[in-house]
Design an enzyme around this catalytic site. Structure first.
Site, PDB file in Angstrom:
ATOM      1  N   ASP A 109      -5.328   1.824   3.944  1.00  0.00           N
ATOM      2  CA  ASP A 109      -4.646   0.810   4.757  1.00  0.00           C
ATOM      3  C   ASP A 109      -5.587  -0.357   5.036  1.00  0.00           C
ATOM      4  O   ASP A 109      -5.201  -1.518   4.985  1.00  0.00           O
ATOM      5  CB  ASP A 109      -4.194   1.436   6.094  1.00  0.00           C
ATOM      6  N   GLY A 132      -0.308   8.902  -0.414  1.00  0.00           N
ATOM      7  CA  GLY A 132      -0.019  10.059  -1.247  1.00  0.00           C
ATOM      8  C   GLY A 132       1.390  10.593  -1.056  1.00  0.00           C
ATOM      9  O   GLY A 132       2.118  10.829  -2.008  1.00  0.00           O
ATOM     10  N   LYS A 178      -3.029   2.295  10.481  1.00  0.00           N
ATOM     11  CA  LYS A 178      -1.977   1.433   9.931  1.00  0.00           C
ATOM     12  C   LYS A 178      -1.717   0.239  10.836  1.00  0.00           C
ATOM     13  O   LYS A 178      -1.641  -0.905  10.378  1.00  0.00           O
ATOM     14  CB  LYS A 178      -0.684   2.240   9.752  1.00  0.00           C
ATOM     15  N   GLY A 224      -5.264  10.956  -0.311  1.00  0.00           N
ATOM     16  CA  GLY A 224      -5.819  12.068   0.452  1.00  0.00           C
ATOM     17  C   GLY A 224      -5.423  13.450  -0.054  1.00  0.00           C
ATOM     18  O   GLY A 224      -6.304  14.274  -0.362  1.00  0.00           O
ATOM     19  N   LYS A 252       0.850  -1.184   0.000  1.00  0.00           N
ATOM     20  CA  LYS A 252       0.000   0.000   0.000  1.00  0.00           C
ATOM     21  C   LYS A 252       0.893   1.243   0.000  1.00  0.00           C
ATOM     22  O   LYS A 252       1.829   1.352   0.786  1.00  0.00           O
ATOM     23  CB  LYS A 252      -0.893   0.002   1.249  1.00  0.00           C
TER      24      LYS A 252
END
Lengths: 277, 277, 277, 277, 277, 277
Positions: B180, B32, B236, B63, B29
């Site tokens: 996440d 930004g 996370k 985001g 993952k």
């Protein structure tokens, strides 16, 4: 209200068409306006095609939505010969609108109606390789090559691919391509049985403004040469003629009529212009 | 400059790691910020993983880009507990940005670097089924179910799937989901060997602000309960703990370091926090 | 000591080579001397090739070991034009040494290093069909035909085939064949991407004793005709030229250098002579 | 001379046996002596089994040949309780003789008779994992595990695997294992329908020196406990009893009789001792 | 006459049913009388089912035709409790009529209508294993076991299997079996989604002679126990109840109505009695 | 009584024939008379062929049975040039007898003897497409095309297809076709290794009434032209010559001899006339 017996009769009369097109690929292109009016009906038709054994592929553009979003973002739209001059910032809008708005919308609706759709753009894979059409138009592209593998992978698993008319250049840049053209090239690459362009007019008109129900290749070329078709119909007829290189029949039909796709495929009475070799 | 002999030595020393992860799925993952700084290096790493026999899946949010576009469109961003309140018009922006901008960007770059990538959102298939997280947040969703079939179809054909963190609700509505969380759920559904979250911090820090290199499940839960992690690190760590239900190892690593992904996978010295059962 | 960042860099720089050779067959021939010095490094390289997606096949002879065993058994070795006169009792020694000692040794080492190797001789299957090269040389053979099926069966299952340079005659008799020749014929039969002969010299030398880094087919033939190569290099160059019938590149590289195989395959700087069409 | 009609009758009478064993695996072990006398007949039988739809696997040892070669090389053979004390230099002889002489011989003969055989040792793959049986015996091994994959890969392609009774230890060292034991373990790992040990005696004898035609498991164990079998028959009976864990029938038959294998499989009258559960 | 728009509407309204039964097996049993009246319509319906993705299997008896042929051959028909006493010469007539007349007729008609049909009897394979129902009835059988493999082999290739209700006994003798029973057992063996018995009555009637549209298992059993169904309806109801062991829904519908099969499958309004768990 | 050793010898001597024909298709045609005398032996032979790896297909006619049944039903048989004039009512008898009596009989016997047989007629699939041979003969047909797919589907699953010599016309009508002709056309369509016609004569006779053991194509044609073969042998020889277009060998053998099929296939001494190119 249709009675039970008539209902059965209609199903039975669809059989020869179902048999003829069983397992065959149908590339259907929808435009911004046509799909707007009859979106639900058209997408339901696509789902039905899938379930009676055909393999529909949906290609779309989205001119009006692009223009609207450009305006909201304060980007001036500029056209030359009906083609949108596409600088980098306009291309970002094109991608956002086609891949981020029109495609997901179609996908979500198809999923809701019982199909299983997956959105793609020509950049994915990449599926559509493009190069600049004309330096003056910026990132407006023409199709160099179609790699159908990602599309066939999805078709084999039962998904309906929904393809935004964007290509990837050898320069790593995205290109804005006419959706009729993309649909034709994809139909050729897939060896489709039909290319069907859904429009917001009744079909190609002759000089007396009557719909031409069937048009031979040579006649089609002549109409283009003589300027007997105009405006947005030009790339549509060109796309049909291009598709005939590998696809036996190309159709320009009236998407404003409810279920025009089903009527075209499952009845003897066509609903627009069929272009044939 | 590395000499030929050392060069060979490095390749040989990577062998045990290549063997260990051969044929296994890695869900990575990127956020930004992390991806912004080291995009090329990170995506090159992913392409390498693919070619040495692993099956990487890339999940992303976006985001900052969403906030920027919202502002351009004059939409007021509103957050509650760090979560973006997502009304219908904001959701349109989320889709446009994630599916129409961030995903195509990652796909085009991966393709340019030699991978074969295909962008998807959770609406495609549909792959990610969502429901509202909290009525006050509007179209912010949580994952109800992941249908991994479209992802595995692409993996089997050699493609790198790039998944935007959007889900489809039973109501036919798209939902904005924490990336996440999506990554963790996808890792579980795919039976991945690792979940790797690339961030812009060195990892989870202990009370002395030193990176915790390895964290057991129970300890991770305790840190959450005691509030020893804050802000964006909370989802996370929660994602890592959730992934452990099916995935043996989850990592929070520093994406600002060049090739941190390769270093994590191919060397003994990890580069962040590993969460294990 | 290579630092982490450099380490990652090396892996990333190997990517173009990994991609180029993905799924392709590499026939590597090792001789008694070359393998002796760097056996572990060379076999580790082979295992690495396997794991990054190539399909290595190892071919070997074993002249020195045959001579040593013959001496122990009191059999007089006799050579004509550098070729071992092979009577029936010598052939028994050849089989015992190649199939019963050299092959199992290579197999056991490959297995220990993490590969999965299976030893074969050309009699197995049979894979290599032979006929007498010259009646005066007894059971010295030349290759009539290669049946690659047993080799491909093993490659498909992930095994590294280790092939001793023995053939089966139509007379049911085993034949001793030059290992360079067997490697070339196997490379042709498998449609290999490369034939790589590991030797104990730096490559083919020109008249100034400098290594020829690249040699065209016509030039190679001329060197043979003019006697510009001597001794054991003659069959090696002949094997390379033969392989070019189906294999794009053949290499004679210096097996005494550590990991010369990896350097040849994964760096721009070759490590010997490349023979090309 | 058999007449045409009788000839047809014999074929027809074989049908029930052909049907019963169709597609089933038969592990046949031959010893040095038994195979010596009737090698051609026995191997022809194996080829026939393959062609009428069974899957024969040939396992062999080679004690006498090992002893002979050891003597030629001036190595003193030493036995304890009938087992060859195997130091490293003896193990080299074992490998050379079994893998480099006995196996290739069987393979070449099978190929000449119309089968397609491939020689293997337990080190290949590795197929047979071994550990020391008794530290005093050096490299004499017992079977820890059989990995049948390389054998089944060959069977599926129509090959007859010929397996030398050598195993690979976790220490990377080759081990000398009793061939009856290897055959039994391989039969278990393959789920064979029969284990057939070809010997040079008529079968297991009772106290009146008559052949026991059928022996139950419990009776077999009792004979071993009471010392009613001696010498080389002990490991054979033990192998049969071990095989019964997964194999329904194990046979000890007289390989000196011509085509004893066919007679055992295709006629009601067995030709030795059958051990059953 | 149905108009184009209504026509499209009917197709679209069939979609949920097409989706629900996609890929599922439908065992349809036709009797002599029912099929007689509406043979073409019924067989056209079957072909349609095949083309919209279902897997229809047709089972048939042929009482009236058997009686007619027996009379022509001067064989006296004898019935006990509604069951035909079947001696060897009658059984020959049964086979000739069902396998040699009724089946080929159905097959030829299906082929003419665009299906691809293959006729079979339970003796083929054998598919239906039978044993005597009652010694007094001679060769009247009951089903012991169904081996569906030959049927599924045909279904997988796109054929419509047409099965005559004859079974093969362990004694090598053919048996005459009630076609409703065969259909039920075949439906169970195939894991069909539906068993549909086409009759010449409107369905099961209640005490007021109204059609029972839905009947639970327990109620069905009670009707049988209480004698509330008579004659040929008894084996039909028994067949439905038996099928429920593995099949979710069994139907007794009126084959005299045109396209009753389509109406049952593609509309909400059923056309007879549905028996459910 | 054949002794054990001779028994083994016979099996071993069959090996070369088993190998030669392994996996190959054998089309065997039996006539009413030939099959009558030696039905069990012939069918047992077919089962054996299947189990030793060949793919036998059985084709049959049934003239005498048709005549007998016609008589029982009071239908006058009429022949022109040895061909049965076939009106619609006679065709019904042909279908009933061939598909409903002869086929099931062969199938049941093959099943009892251990084969797995499935009966078919050319109408099934349809497999044999026919058209009228001569308007005067009514429904006597000639083969227009063979679609081997249903036959190969059964062969691949291990079944022995039993095919009645009936074809389906484009008019939806069944046609009565000479079984020798059907067998030849099926052999061609399947790419069979042999066509074998079992008759009740010793083979083709020369002018001295001696059996011609081998007949070249040109000689065969000459015999037909000169009228040197008569009656039922004419279509047989024509069938053999037609088969030679795709089949290397066609045989006319004496079915009255026990196991003549096995003798033909498994011994050097043929048992009739072999027609070759």
């Amino acid at each position: 209200m249709v009675e039970a017996a008539e209902r059965a009769q209609v199903l039975v009369e669809a059989l020869p068409y179902i048999k003829r097109f069983h397992g065959q690929t149908m590339v259907v292109k929808v435009g911004g306006n046509a799909i707007g009016e009859r979106k639900e009906e058209t997408l339901l038709d696509l789902v039905l095609l899938r379930y009676v054994g055909m393999q529909p592929v949906l290609v779309h553009g989205g001119g009006p939505e692009i223009t609207a979003m450009s305006q909201r973002l304060g980007i001036q739209a500029e056209f030359r010969n009906g083609l949108r001059v596409t600088d980098r910032q306009t291309m970002d809008v094109v991608k956002m609108v086609l891949t981020g708005k029109v495609s997901p919308d179609l996908v979500a609706t198809l999923n809701r109606l019982g199909g299983q759709a997956v959105g793609m753009s020509g950049e994915d894979g990449p599926t559509v390789i493009a190069e600049p059409l004309d330096p003056e138009l910026g990132l407006v592209g023409k199709v160099v090559q179609v790699n159908p593998e990602p599309i066939t992978a999805l078709l084999e698993r039962g998904y309906i691919p929904v393809l935004a008319s964007i290509g990837l250049g050898y320069d790593g840049q995205a290109y804005n391509i006419n959706a009729d053209t993309v649909a034709a090239e994809v139909a050729v690459a897939l060896g489709a049985a039909k290319l069907i362009l859904l429009t917001d007019v009744p079909g190609i008109l002759d000089s007396s403004q009557r719909v031409v129900t069937e048009l031979g290749r040579a006649d089609g070329r002549r109409m283009l040469e003589r300027g007997e078709v105009q405006g947005g119909m030009i790339p549509k007829l060109e796309a049909c003629l291009r598709a005939l290189d590998a696809v036996p029949q190309a159709h320009i039909i009236d998407g404003r009529q409810p279920h025009s796709l089903l009527l075209e495929l499952f009845t003897e009475s066509g609903v627009g212009t069929m272009v044939v070799r």
